[in-house]
Design an enzyme around this catalytic site. Structure first.
Site, PDB file in Angstrom:
ATOM      1  CB  CYS A 168      19.872   8.120  52.662  1.00 47.49           C
ATOM      2  SG  CYS A 168      19.478   6.402  52.295  1.00 47.49           S
TER       3      CYS A 168
ATOM      4  CB  CYS B 120      17.183   2.790  49.364  1.00 52.03           C
ATOM      5  SG  CYS B 120      17.439   3.811  50.827  1.00 52.03           S
TER       6      CYS B 120
ATOM      7  CD  GLU C 190     -10.665  -3.199   6.223  1.00 54.46           C
ATOM      8  OE1 GLU C 190      -9.603  -3.844   6.266  1.00 54.46           O
ATOM      9  OE2 GLU C 190     -11.494  -3.312   5.322  1.00 54.46           O
TER      10      GLU C 190
ATOM     11  CE  LYS D 227      -0.090  -0.907   6.765  1.00 52.06           C
ATOM     12  NZ  LYS D 227       0.889  -1.766   7.397  1.00 52.06           N
TER      13      LYS D 227
ATOM     14  CG  LEU E 233      -1.982  -1.007   1.366  1.00 49.84           C
ATOM     15  CD1 LEU E 233      -2.553  -1.029   2.772  1.00 49.84           C
ATOM     16  CD2 LEU E 233      -3.078  -0.680   0.364  1.00 49.84           C
TER      17      LEU E 233
ATOM     18  CE  LYS F 136       3.149   1.938   8.013  1.00 47.78           C
ATOM     19  NZ  LYS F 136       4.204   1.964   7.079  1.00 47.78           N
TER      20      LYS F 136
ATOM     21  CE  LYS G  98      -8.493  -2.679   2.977  1.00 47.76           C
ATOM     22  NZ  LYS G  98      -8.750  -4.033   3.462  1.00 47.76           N
TER      23      LYS G  98
HETATM   24  S1  IVH Z   1      -5.425  -4.365   2.577  1.00 49.12           S
HETATM   25  C1  IVH Z   1      -4.405  -3.987  -1.632  1.00 49.12           C
HETATM   26  N1  IVH Z   1      -6.194  -4.207   5.081  1.00 49.12           N
HETATM   27  O1  IVH Z   1      -0.643  -4.053   5.555  1.00 49.12           O
HETATM   28  C2  IVH Z   1      -4.677  -3.945  -0.185  1.00 49.12           C
HETATM   29  N2  IVH Z   1      -3.906  -4.670   4.609  1.00 49.12           N
HETATM   30  O2  IVH Z   1       1.002  -2.801   2.891  1.00 49.12           O
HETATM   31  C3  IVH Z   1      -3.789  -4.865   0.515  1.00 49.12           C
HETATM   32  N3  IVH Z   1      -2.519  -5.004   6.586  1.00 49.12           N
HETATM   33  O3  IVH Z   1       1.258  -6.443   4.679  1.00 49.12           O
HETATM   34  C4  IVH Z   1      -3.903  -4.910   1.923  1.00 49.12           C
HETATM   35  N4  IVH Z   1      -4.121  -4.713   8.086  1.00 49.12           N
HETATM   36  O4  IVH Z   1      -1.011  -7.476   5.266  1.00 49.12           O
HETATM   37  C5  IVH Z   1      -5.165  -4.419   4.239  1.00 49.12           C
HETATM   38  N5  IVH Z   1      -6.992  -4.082   7.249  1.00 49.12           N
HETATM   39  C6  IVH Z   1      -5.979  -4.284   6.405  1.00 49.12           C
HETATM   40  C7  IVH Z   1      -4.675  -4.554   6.849  1.00 49.12           C
HETATM   41  C8  IVH Z   1      -3.660  -4.748   5.915  1.00 49.12           C
HETATM   42  C9  IVH Z   1      -2.827  -4.977   7.893  1.00 49.12           C
HETATM   43  C10 IVH Z   1      -1.165  -5.247   6.054  1.00 49.12           C
HETATM   44  C11 IVH Z   1      -1.097  -6.166   4.869  1.00 49.12           C
HETATM   45  C12 IVH Z   1       0.153  -5.754   4.160  1.00 49.12           C
HETATM   46  C13 IVH Z   1       0.285  -4.321   4.544  1.00 49.12           C
HETATM   47  C14 IVH Z   1      -0.075  -3.464   3.353  1.00 49.12           C
END
Ligand code: IVH
Length: 691
Positions: A433, A448, A134, A136, A101, A336, A312
């Protein structure tokens, strides 16, 4: 610059311990050079550095990667050498690649991503399209193939094109269904589910404890524990590890399971997958930004690590139209969270004397910014921790700062030593002390043991006045130090004997400020007794235990007369606490303190517990009011709730029972929705209150 020039520079930085370069930068440079050297070697049969030089660079890289607990880059050459078990797994070519991503680090970058998507879709820039946000999950991507509802293959992401077949291990993970629930529907002949394998934080600590007790190497973080456990050749060991899986999407499918992503998530859940509940469906990007900010502050409340939010586009048709650039889709982006780790130099190690006499080594750091905050001090826990991690004064160290937790030094990078580093050892006596420090058998900490140590007393005074204890306004650590060092206080009860004249002698005090402080001190005499008990700083008596003791014994007088046995009869009071409490009250100095506090007019007995309001209509319910209510003012609504036995809170949490929503609400509605808190309006509140 040529590869050889870059390599020479890198070798110089590492040899000469060039402290200008950050560990992250050096790791990136090492990975890139090593990969180029390997390519030259394999494809063109020639090498421009010696094997020994290559190995030296690779060693540096592995050492730095293991000290730096962030994820190891997927293209790092250390994967090839460092993981012999991988040789045991068959390679699997993914039917469609597992994409990565693009990143966004703030609201503006999220808005920019959204705008690019709208442009590409030829929509007006003020359009609101459906988005799904969602969490991550910070684990490892996994692809699961189901044929006629049966799990036939599980593969790791690998480089996105080719992964490893770890089916036997995946089958041991309880949240991965071995066969799918059909729910009365036709069985899908071929379905690939994608998601994240993770290690729950609570189980992670247990795993590390048990590894350590067997003298085995521990994992730096839950992500590494998940990766390590998933790639074990012996799947019975994997089975003993508490791995879990969240499904977040699909790969190739023989028939569609939904027209949009949110529908797919619902179907995945119905098929038996664990789908993370904290997701937000929204129109447009602004609510997404609120959601990201909210979870940045909540990440420590979850039992799994998250490192951001994935946003998304909900409609699969729009996803299709947006497509992908190289290996990242245009229809999704990863927000991030700010980094929580950084490297810096450990300048010195000082020791800190706590209020119970516990000694904690503290790192004095070259100030470094972590997640927007300058950090110049961090805990080093205890002597064994420093020895075990071979942390030396002068080392480049990795510092981690998580939420409200005190920053900690988590590793040192031996590869960056210059030879001038010094090994630290615990001093033999208390710096405040001079009493000899003792370490009890079986405990990691030194103490102590002096009962008159000024450092301990300063900490006790600070604790007594702190927010969860007596909550004396304007009384912090600095004042505690001033009062103790000037001998204005020698016992806790002296706090209530302080005079304006005494305060005027201290630095920074004028008449008004001194009078205010005396007033705020006096105002705390009527604080709840459990606060006073907590404030006394009895070892093992935290806030909750203090509340429990007071609800069982009602007064300090009655508490002081209990034997160890009587105390441990209380549900929730174990032998260690009972011993500590009985011991404290048996000391004559403490008996005198309690008598004096009582004589000074402090509240030392709690009223009998009320039992009257058990059947009010809102008893046991917590409300948050947001926005403007049509007829009740906010204050009115809140006092109505309280008068009917309910509680009012200012922020939404998982403990909130109802969010009362008015007009123009702020982000609280988003938060409530994401937590599944029930949302009601003013009319519903009035009905409930009348019940
Ligand atoms: S979607 C095309 N949803 O993040 C979309 N990825 O760089 C692909 N990850 O290693 C991923 N939580 O495994 C998606 N809710 C989530 C996620 C998620 C963690 C991780 C994924 C990948 C990295 C994406």
């Amino acid at each position: 610059m040529s590869l050889l020039e870059r390599t020479r520079r890198l070798q110089n930085s590492l040899k000469n311990k060039d402290r200008e370069e950050s560990a992250e930068f050096l790791i990136d440079e090492l990975i890139e050079s090593l990969n180029e050297h390997a390519l030259l070697y394999h494809q063109q049969g020639g090498s421009i550095i010696s094997d020994a030089e290559f190995d030296q660079l690779l060693n540096w890289l592995r050492e730095m990667e293991s000290a730096f607990s962030g994820p190891v880059r997927p293209d790092s050459p250390s994967h090839r050498v460092g993981a012999p078990p991988s040789e045991g797994f068959e390679k699997v070519k993914h039917r469609t690649s597992l994409l990565s991503l693009g990143n966004a680090f703030n609201g503006d970058e999220l808005r920019a991503w959204y705008e690019r998507a709208l442009r590409r879709l030829e929509l007006p820039l003020d359009s609101n399209i459906e988005l799904v946000s969602e969490l991550k999950i910070d684990g490892l991507a996994l692809s699961l193939s189901y044929e006629n509802g049966i799990l036939v293959q599980a593969a790791t992401r690998g480089d996105g094109q080719t992964g490893e077949n770890i089916t036997a291990n995946a089958r041991t993970i309880r949240s991965i269904p071995l066969s799918l629930k059909s729910g009365g529907q036709k069985v899908i002949s071929s379905l690939e589910v994608r998601g994240e394998v993770y290690f729950p934080k609570s189980s992670f600590d247990q795993l590390n404890e048990s590894l350590a007790s067997e003298g085995l190497k521990t994992f730096a973080n839950p992500r590494n524990a998940a990766a390590g456990s998933l790639r074990l050749l012996d799947s019975s060991v994997t089975a003993s590890r508490d791995l879990a899986f969240f499904a977040y999407g699909t790969g190739p499918v023989s028939e569609s399971i939904g027209g949009n992503h949110s529908e797919e998530l619902r179907v995945l859940k119905a098929l038996g997958f664990q789908v993370n509940d904290h997701f937000l469906q929204s129109l447009g990007i602004e609510a997404v930004i609120d959601f990201c900010a909210m979870f940045a502050g909540k990440r420590d409340d979850l039992d799994y690590e998250i490192d951001g939010v994935v946003v998304k586009v909900d409609s699969l048709a729009l996803q299709e139209r947006l497509g992908a650039v190289s290996n990242a889709p245009r229809w999704a982006v990863a927000y991030k969270f700010p980094a929580r780790e950084s490297t810096t130099i450990l300048r010195d190690i000082l020791i800190n004397v706590g209020r119970t006499g516990m000694i904690t080594p503290e790192a004095v750091l070259e100030p470094v910014e972590i997640g927007g905050v300058m950090v110049s001090q961090a805990t080093l826990h205890n002597e064994d921790y420093i020895r075990g991690k071979d942390i030396r004064i002068g080392d480049t160290v990795v510092v981690k700062r998580a939420g409200d937790v005190i920053p900690a030094v988590v590793a040192s990078i031996a590869a960056l030593r210059t030879g001038t580093e010094r090994i630290w050892s615990m001093p033999s006596s208390c710096p405040a002390c001079g009493t000899l420090l003792v370490r009890l058998e079986g405990e990691a900490d030194y103490y102590c043991s002096s009962s008159t140590c000024p450092a301990q007393f300063m900490r006790l005074v600070e604790h007594f006045a702190s927010r969860d204890a007596m909550d004396i306004e304007g009384f912090g650590a600095k004042l505690a130090v001033q009062l103790v060092t000037t001998d204005s206080l020698t016992s806790l009860d002296d706090i209530y004997k302080l005079t304006v004249d005494q305060l005027l002698l201290l630095d920074g005090f004028a008449l008004k400020k001194a009078e205010n402080l005396i007033e705020s001190i006096a105002a705390t005499k009527s604080r709840q007794l459990s606060r006073l008990l907590f404030g006394l700083g009895i070892r093992h008596v935290g806030k909750t235990i203090a509340e429990l003791l007071i609800s069982s014994f009602q007064s300090l007088e009655s508490l002081s007369q209990r034997t160890e046995e009587e105390l441990s009869e209380v549900d929730g009071i174990g032998p260690v606490i009972a011993k500590s409490v009985a011991g404290w009250f048996s000391e004559s100095q403490n008996k005198g303190l309690v008598a004096s506090l009582s004589g000074l007019g402090l509240n030392v007995a709690e009223d009998a517990p009320e039992g009257q309001d058990g059947d009010l209509p809102l008893t046991g319910k917590t409300f948050v009011v947001t926005g403007t209510l049509p007829s009740l003012g906010r204050a009115e609504a809140e006092s109505l709730i309280k008068s009917k036995g309910g509680k009012v809170s200012s922020s939404v949490s998982s403990k909130t029972s109802y969010l009362v929503l008015g007009e123009n609400p702020g982000s609280k509605a988003v938060k409530a929705a994401s937590l599944g808190v029930q949302i009601i309006d003013e009319t519903e509140l009035l009905t409930m209150a009348r019940a």
